[in-house]
Design an enzyme around this catalytic site. Structure first.
Site, PDB file in Angstrom:
ATOM      1  CE  LYS A 114      -1.725   1.535   3.959  1.00 30.75           C
ATOM      2  NZ  LYS A 114      -1.402   2.904   4.270  1.00 30.75           N
ATOM      3  CG  ASN A 115       2.334   2.726   3.505  1.00 32.12           C
ATOM      4  OD1 ASN A 115       1.057   2.900   3.195  1.00 32.12           O
ATOM      5  ND2 ASN A 115       2.636   2.479   4.714  1.00 32.12           N
ATOM      6  NE  ARG A 168      -2.373  12.661   8.480  1.00 36.50           N
ATOM      7  CZ  ARG A 168      -1.318  12.348   8.001  1.00 36.50           C
ATOM      8  NH1 ARG A 168      -0.724  11.207   7.437  1.00 36.50           N
ATOM      9  NH2 ARG A 168      -0.408  13.422   7.927  1.00 36.50           N
ATOM     10  CB  CYS A 218      -5.303   9.610  11.704  1.00 44.05           C
ATOM     11  SG  CYS A 218      -3.679   9.031  11.965  1.00 44.05           S
ATOM     12  NE  ARG A 246       0.401  10.181  10.716  1.00 43.18           N
ATOM     13  CZ  ARG A 246       0.054   9.190   9.721  1.00 43.18           C
ATOM     14  NH1 ARG A 246      -1.146   8.692  10.525  1.00 43.18           N
ATOM     15  NH2 ARG A 246       0.543   8.742   8.873  1.00 43.18           N
ATOM     16  CG  ASP A 249       3.105   1.132   9.583  1.00 41.45           C
ATOM     17  OD1 ASP A 249       3.355   1.474   8.491  1.00 41.45           O
ATOM     18  OD2 ASP A 249       2.817   2.035  10.519  1.00 41.45           O
ATOM     19  NE  ARG A 269      -7.252   4.153   5.591  1.00 39.82           N
ATOM     20  CZ  ARG A 269      -6.442   5.166   6.186  1.00 39.82           C
ATOM     21  NH1 ARG A 269      -6.831   5.479   7.361  1.00 39.82           N
ATOM     22  NH2 ARG A 269      -5.745   5.722   5.503  1.00 39.82           N
TER      23      ARG A 269
END
Ligand code: EPZ
Length: 418
Positions: free
Chosen positions: A22-23, A92, A116, A121, A304, A397
């Protein structure tokens, strides 16, 4: 609202294939704003965050097409430069559109991302760096309004090695006039993946993966083909799951160079980990040893995976100290784990976990992406009954078909729509 139901106590056996990261996919997709023409991106995971960034970019006039297992992206006819609040507030990382928009078009209007669950953030480091590159910005009605008559190369120093901050500046710099040096750059594998597609577009960039990235701006770039790297956080999540649930699994498609800190920690807990060219095989121990972790920027232990590791320490022999150094509020999962019988005490940015024999099933609530993953892992080992996890839109997500992947490994886990 959907929820996930888990009947714990089933050991995990078999093979799981890791999806695209995802990132990495988010900055890679954003970078396709830098030049018109058809970009071809492979291994893009099917996630809510990916749907969100596609929606925002389609609203700007970007065209997306699916061709086999590739996502085709063309920003030739882009006619709007705005990322609206109602979408940005759900993701974000939309701030990643700022750098490429000002690089290509000299303007952007991006809703200032709010905080969040895990922290405020801020994006001050992004904005400070862009203004040193000749971008004028002002805040109006909650939007960052950015304009420039031409981005100039600059020497940047990041107080903190910000991941999306480094990515934003990389994308702004590839079309700047002159050279940009990013000092104290983030070194995550996702940074290197972005550098690889930028280089394929014709960018002159070096030093990715180190503290210092040097970029010499080019007038023209061209579309590229690229395959997104595998998701090291998904891979780490399955490594921790196998370690705590007496698993014996093969995790295919992950890269050893992304996972050394995680491999070291699960081995210290007692797992047997074999690394091969397809990924890693992992066998969980009968006794889980209590091991301390401290989250750090890459290549340290990833923030994470902190929540997932804490779920595992909740059933360890002995105690462990978990120190969170990246985000100021990333212990929200603690209260939900305590509802399942975990013995955890928070003291500032440290959580002291006293291992218990077992966790107990309970109805719990997901609060953020990685906290929801930790609750799934806890549910897998709560052998006394059914764990019900609500608000799993958080999970969707960032994890592709997580319950399907666990079911294929022998877990008794399913999704209910209530
Ligand atoms: C990226 O977030 C990831 N998201 C996060 O993953 C990850 O947890 C984080 O990096 C750290 O590895 C994406 O890549 C889309 P930072 P990012 O900027 O870039 C402070 C997930 O679960 N900071 O590296 O937003 C910040 O508050 C998500 O997939 C400033 O003060 O993180 C934090 O304390 C969660 N000012 C620290 O730096 C700034 O301008 C690191 O944040 C920017 C950051």
């Amino acid at each position: 609202m959907q929820k996930i139901m888990i009947e714990g106590g089933h050991p995990l056996k078999g093979k799981v294939n890791i999806s695209g990261a995802k990132n990495a996919a988010l900055p890679v997709i954003s970078s396709c704003l830098l030049t018109g023409g058809w970009h071809k991106i492979y291994n893009v995971p099917d996630l809510r965050d990916i749907q969100t960034i596609k929606k925002i970019m389609e609203g700007m006039g970007v065209t997306f097409r699916e061709e086999g297992d590739a996502l085709l992206i063309n920003s030739e006819n882009l006619n709007k430069y705005e990322a609206p609040y109602d979408l940005v507030r759900t993701m974000r990382a939309s701030i990643l559109l700022l750098g490429p928009l000002v690089a290509r078009f000299g303007m952007a209007r991006i809703s200032l991302p709010g905080g969040c669950a895990i922290g405020a953030r801020p994006v001050n480091l992004h904005l400070k760096a862009l203004s040193s590159m000749g971008v004028d910005m002002f805040l109006e009605n909650g939007y960052i309004n950015a304009r420039t008559d031409g981005i100039k190369g600059a020497e940047i120093f990041f107080d903190i090695p910000t991941v999306t901050g480094t990515e934003n500046i990389m994308m702004a710099a590839v079309k700047a006039k002159g050279e940009t040096i990013i000092n104290n750059a983030a070194k995550e594998p996702e940074i290197s993946d972005l550098a690889h597609i930028l280089r394929k577009m014709g960018a002159d960039i070096e030093g990715e993966g180190t503290d210092t990235i040097i970029i010499r701006g080019k007038d023209e770039l061209h579309p590229a083909e690229h395959e997104v790297i595998p998701d090291r956080i998904e891979a780490g999540t399955f490594m921790i799951a196998a370690t705590m649930a007496k698993g014996d699994i093969e995790i295919a498609g992950c890269r050893r160079e992304d996972l050394y800190s995680v491999i070291e920690k699960v081995r210290a807990v007692g797992a047997v980990v074999d690394i091969n060219e397809n990924g890693v095989s992992i066998k969980g121990p009968d006794i889980i040893e209590g091991v301390d972790i401290k989250t750090m920027p890459f290549p340290g232990f990833p923030t994470d995976l902190q929540a997932q590791f804490m779920a595992m320490m909740s059933i360890a022999k002995g105690s462990s100290v978990i120190t969170e150094t990246i985000f100021e509020n990333r212990f929200i999962h603690v209260s939900e784990l305590k509802r399942m019988g975990a013995d955890i005490t928070i003291n500032g940015n440290q959580a002291i976990v006293r291992g218990r024999k077992r966790l107990l099933s309970a109805p719990v609530m997901a609060t953020d992406l990685r906290a929801s993953a930790s609750l799934v892992l806890a549910g897998l080992v709560a052998e006394d009954g059914l764990t019900e996890i609500s608000r799993i839109y958080h999970l969707d997500r960032g994890y592709e078909k997580m319950e399907e992947k666990f079911r294929l490994l022998g877990a008794n886990i399913w999704r209910e729509v209530n």
